[in-house]
Design a protein around this motif. Structure first.
Motif, mmCIF file in Angstrom:
data_model
loop_
_atom_site.group_PDB
_atom_site.id
_atom_site.type_symbol
_atom_site.label_atom_id
_atom_site.label_comp_id
_atom_site.label_asym_id
_atom_site.label_seq_id
_atom_site.Cartn_x
_atom_site.Cartn_y
_atom_site.Cartn_z
ATOM 1 N N GLU A 118 0.861 -1.021 -0.132
ATOM 2 C CA GLU A 118 -0.025 -0.045 0.045
ATOM 3 C C GLU A 118 0.841 1.181 -0.049
ATOM 4 N N ALA A 119 1.847 1.313 0.935
ATOM 5 C CA ALA A 119 2.765 2.484 0.904
ATOM 6 C C ALA A 119 3.637 2.975 -0.497
ATOM 7 N N ASN A 120 3.869 1.838 -0.809
ATOM 8 C CA ASN A 120 4.782 1.991 -2.052
ATOM 9 C C ASN A 120 3.882 1.927 -3.503
ATOM 10 N N GLY A 121 2.565 1.997 -3.257
ATOM 11 C CA GLY A 121 1.652 2.034 -4.512
ATOM 12 C C GLY A 121 2.052 1.134 -5.556
ATOM 13 N N ILE A 122 2.182 -0.133 -5.023
ATOM 14 C CA ILE A 122 2.630 -1.299 -5.979
ATOM 15 C C ILE A 122 1.254 -1.868 -6.393
ATOM 16 N N LYS A 123 1.185 -1.971 -7.770
ATOM 17 C CA LYS A 123 -0.381 -2.528 -8.208
ATOM 18 C C LYS A 123 -0.247 -3.922 -7.930
ATOM 19 N N LYS A 124 -1.525 -4.251 -7.458
ATOM 20 C CA LYS A 124 -1.744 -5.644 -6.994
ATOM 21 C C LYS A 124 -2.275 -6.464 -8.356
ATOM 22 N N SER A 125 -1.285 -7.145 -8.519
ATOM 23 C CA SER A 125 -1.709 -8.430 -9.692
ATOM 24 C C SER A 125 -2.752 -9.456 -9.077
ATOM 25 N N LEU A 126 -3.221 -10.324 -9.869
ATOM 26 C CA LEU A 126 -4.264 -11.216 -9.352
ATOM 27 C C LEU A 126 -3.384 -12.296 -8.496
ATOM 28 N N ALA A 127 -2.287 -12.662 -8.794
ATOM 29 C CA ALA A 127 -1.550 -13.543 -7.981
ATOM 30 C C ALA A 127 -1.192 -13.060 -6.843
ATOM 31 N N LEU A 128 -0.787 -11.660 -6.800
ATOM 32 C CA LEU A 128 -0.475 -10.949 -5.386
ATOM 33 C C LEU A 128 -1.515 -10.982 -4.287
ATOM 34 N N MET A 129 -2.836 -10.401 -4.978
ATOM 35 C CA MET A 129 -4.062 -10.354 -4.309
ATOM 36 C C MET A 129 -4.493 -11.582 -3.886
ATOM 37 N N THR A 130 -4.510 -12.915 -4.705
ATOM 38 C CA THR A 130 -4.614 -13.834 -4.084
ATOM 39 C C THR A 130 -3.842 -14.305 -2.823
ATOM 40 N N SER A 131 -2.499 -14.151 -3.136
ATOM 41 C CA SER A 131 -1.497 -14.607 -1.881
ATOM 42 C C SER A 131 -2.113 -13.902 -0.527
#
Length: 674
Positions: A248-261
């Protein structure tokens, strides 16, 4: 003539004679096997086939870029007079990628035999082939060649070595390679994380990530997915939340794989509501995301929500995979949702999904917990491959359904088939002895655990032995067994003995068991009720009332009984004296009718099982409104005569409901109650 052939309307193939870089033309224009044949013919005709760069890039098109052209690539390769390392590299890489890793290793061996020196690009391809085959011995030989050729410090070669050793189960060797690297990029770190995960070394992943942060090494999405997975397995919510905060702090785009994790991590750490919020925020959800959320509900024992989510998944036309099916079957087993589980089984057969060991074992467990033992055995017999968990699921299922002797038959058959039982298998076998009253058999198995199988008994095994002795009425022997235990007995052990004392009206040891429980932990409501019932069973009513008064004074509330019944694929939940069901009036009318009917058949209410604060005049009404009686009444109202009614409950069935159910099953419209 060539000028009349138009394979590529936008860029005619005749342009090849004027292009300085033939590789670019081949890679850009070759889209199909037909195109490839025409280009190859042109190269032969114009003698450009003798240009090494052209030939190697033709090989790359046939061996790697186009599907189903590996044989064609091999024919081109075989016609090269003296292929160099680049040509070999293309072919080894192509064979590995085209699922022929064994042939890739053979070709590497041929390369060495013909004295073609491998380069730094050769070894990663060969190591990947070894990795796919888990060919550790060959991988070690390739490692020796790497050192001999002086490529031991090339970073991308070392990365592939780490991957190969980890995939072959030698994660400690992979770590030595990792630690010996002069420079470690994020790929090396991720390879090491992947290796630890593959070996189930979740703690090592977390430790290595902390080390990565200490060294100030930047990490990427692949790193975070590995660490989040490990956090879920370790229930390390603190680190998991740190990663979420970092994203959240670094504004990283949440991919499907990252959100699922993230969803999976929160669910496995018990933060199921947080996981659900993240899940609902996802713009896109694949089967992995749905499965993670369904599994999270199951692990949190929120099985109704798991099934609701599974139904929602179907509305979105997302096809379930094996992980989804296993989680749904587990939820059905807990809820006794036989019809929903049967639908899952039908879906598996309809889609011709492979009945893997994991899926087959889940089906066996599901049917057994729903009382369909014959279906469990049928699934077991149809499974092409089984493991110790499959046998254990069947043995435990038979034991819990009162078929102790049959469970032991499978226990011994398992050993005849060369499957060695583990500690959980022995719990099932000992439970079978308990339910079947086989005291000598149980004692023999308990001794055999350590003597014949080198399995050190755990507290659960001692608990089984206490239950075997206690159920058989050998209360004194059970008490002495506990006193002689080499490990400290826990509250569960004493609670097991207390239940046996209630069944066999042993006041002295019952009192001692209760005293021991209160020393170890605050007594549960069930402990007080068991002791009160022991006093009541021998006519000591004042002591029974005293125990119940003590419960009220200490504000110890009884865990509410909850019974579940599945009708037309919907699971209905009932609590004692429930007032929240939509068909309340109809249900209580059915209960009244049911109680009149069984009283005429000899049923006598047991006021000892009434709620603690019930007045004397209300005790009969209290026991008649227990959750299982409400569920049975609803089942009788909603199903035709002859239907089997299955009730699941979160607590042990009380004596009154046990007796009532037997009479209902025999006398009420041909229904059978399970």
């Amino acid at each position: 003539m060539l000028s009349t052939v138009t394979v590529f309307p936008a860029k005619p193939i005749t342009a090849i004679t004027t292009i300085e870089n033939p590789k670019t033309l081949i890679l850009q224009q070759c889209k199909t096997s037909k195109d490839l044949n025409q280009i190859h013919a042109h190269l032969i005709k114009t003698r450009l086939i003798h240009n090494r760069a052209v030939t190697e890039n033709l090989l790359e098109s046939t061996a790697i870029l186009l599907p189903n052209t590996m044989d064609y690539a091999l024919s081109i390769f075989d016609n090269i007079g003296k292929p160099d390392s680049s040509a070999y590299n293309v072919m080894i890489r192509g064979l590995t990628y085209k699922q022929s890793p064994h042939e890739a290793i053979i070709l590497f061996k041929k390369m060495l035999e013909t004295s073609v020196e491998p380069d730094e690009f050769t070894f990663p391809c060969v190591l990947k082939a070894c990795s796919r085959l888990r060919a550790l011995s060959e991988g070690e030989q390739v490692h020796a060649h790497i050192l001999k050729c002086g490529f031991g410090s090339v970073e991308f070669v070392e990365n592939t070595l780490i991957h190969m050793y980890a995939n072959c189960g030698r994660v400690e060797v992979a770590r030595r390679v990792f630690d010996g690297m002069s420079e470690r990029g994020v790929v090396a770190w991720n390879s090491m994380f992947s290796g630890y995960m593959r070996s189930g070394c979740w703690e090592e992943v977390v430790k290595l990530f902390h080390r990565m942060r200490e060294l100030g090494v930047g990490f990427d999405e692949v790193t975070m997915i590995s660490v989040l997975t490990s956090c879920g397995r370790l229930a390390d919510l603190e680190l998991g939340e740190w990663i979420n905060g970092y994203i959240e702090a670094n504004g990283i785009k949440k991919s499907l794989a990252l959100m699922t994790s993230l969803v999976d991590m929160y669910a496995k750490c018990g933060e199921v509501d947080t996981a659900r919020r993240l899940f609902d925020q996802m713009d896109q959800r694949d089967v992995v995301a749905w499965s993670a959320m369904i599994s999270g509900f199951c692990q949190a024992n929120r099985c109704r929500e798991a099934l609701d989510l599974f139904n929602e998944m179907q509305k979105y036309n997302v096809d379930p995979n094996e992980v989804t099916m296993v989680s749904v079957l587990n939820a059905c087993a807990v809820l006794g949702a036989l019809e929903t589980g049967k639908w899952v089984h039908f879906y598996i057969k309809k889609r011709k999904l492979k009945l893997t060991v994991t899926l087959g074992t889940a089906l066996i467990d599901f049917y057994a917990k729903c009382g369909s033992v014959d279906s469990s055995i049928e699934i077991f017999s149809k499974m092409a491959s089984k493991n110790v968990f499959t046998w254990t699921a069947l043995i435990q299922g038979l034991a819990s359904n009162g078929q102790g002797k049959r469970a032991l038959e499978f226990f011994y058959l398992m050993q005849e088939k060369n499957f060695e039982p583990n500690d959980v298998t022995f719990i099932g076998a000992l439970a079978a002895c308990s339910h079947a009253g086989l005291v000598d058999e149980g004692q023999s198995l308990f001794v055999s655990m350590s003597k014949d199988f080198d399995i050190e008994p755990r507290i659960e095994h001692y608990g089984c032995m206490v239950d075997i002795l206690g159920r058989a009425g050998l209360i004194e022997e059970a008490y002495q067994f506990i006193k002689n235990m080499p490990i400290q007995p826990n509250a569960v052990i004493w609670r097991t003995l207390l239940a046996s004392c209630k069944a066999h009206k042993n006041v002295k040891i019952g009192e001692e068991s209760f005293r021991r429980i209160t020393i170890l932990e605050p007594a549960h409501s069930g402990d007080y009720i068991l002791l009160s019932n022991i006093y009541a069973s021998v006519g000591r009513c004042e002591d029974a009332l005293k125990v119940r008064r003590q419960m009220r004074e200490e504000r110890i509330k009884k865990t509410p009984g909850c019974s579940l019944i599945e009708l037309d694929g919907v699971v209905h939940e009932f609590f004692s004296e429930d007032d929240g069901h939509a068909h309340l009036k109809e249900i209580y009318g059915g209960v009244e009718d049911m109680m009149k009917h069984i009283k005429s058949a000899g049923y006598v209410p047991n006021p000892a099982d009434a709620r603690l604060d019930a007045e004397e005049d209300d005790k009969e009404a209290s026991v008649s409104h227990h959750s299982e009686k409400l569920a049975i009444a609803y089942g009788l109202i909603r199903t035709p005569p002859g239907t089997t009614i299955r009730i699941s409950k979160n607590l042990r069935v009380c004596t009154d409901c046990h007796n009532a159910t037997k009479i209902i099953s025999k006398n009420k419209r041909g229904h059978r109650i399970l």
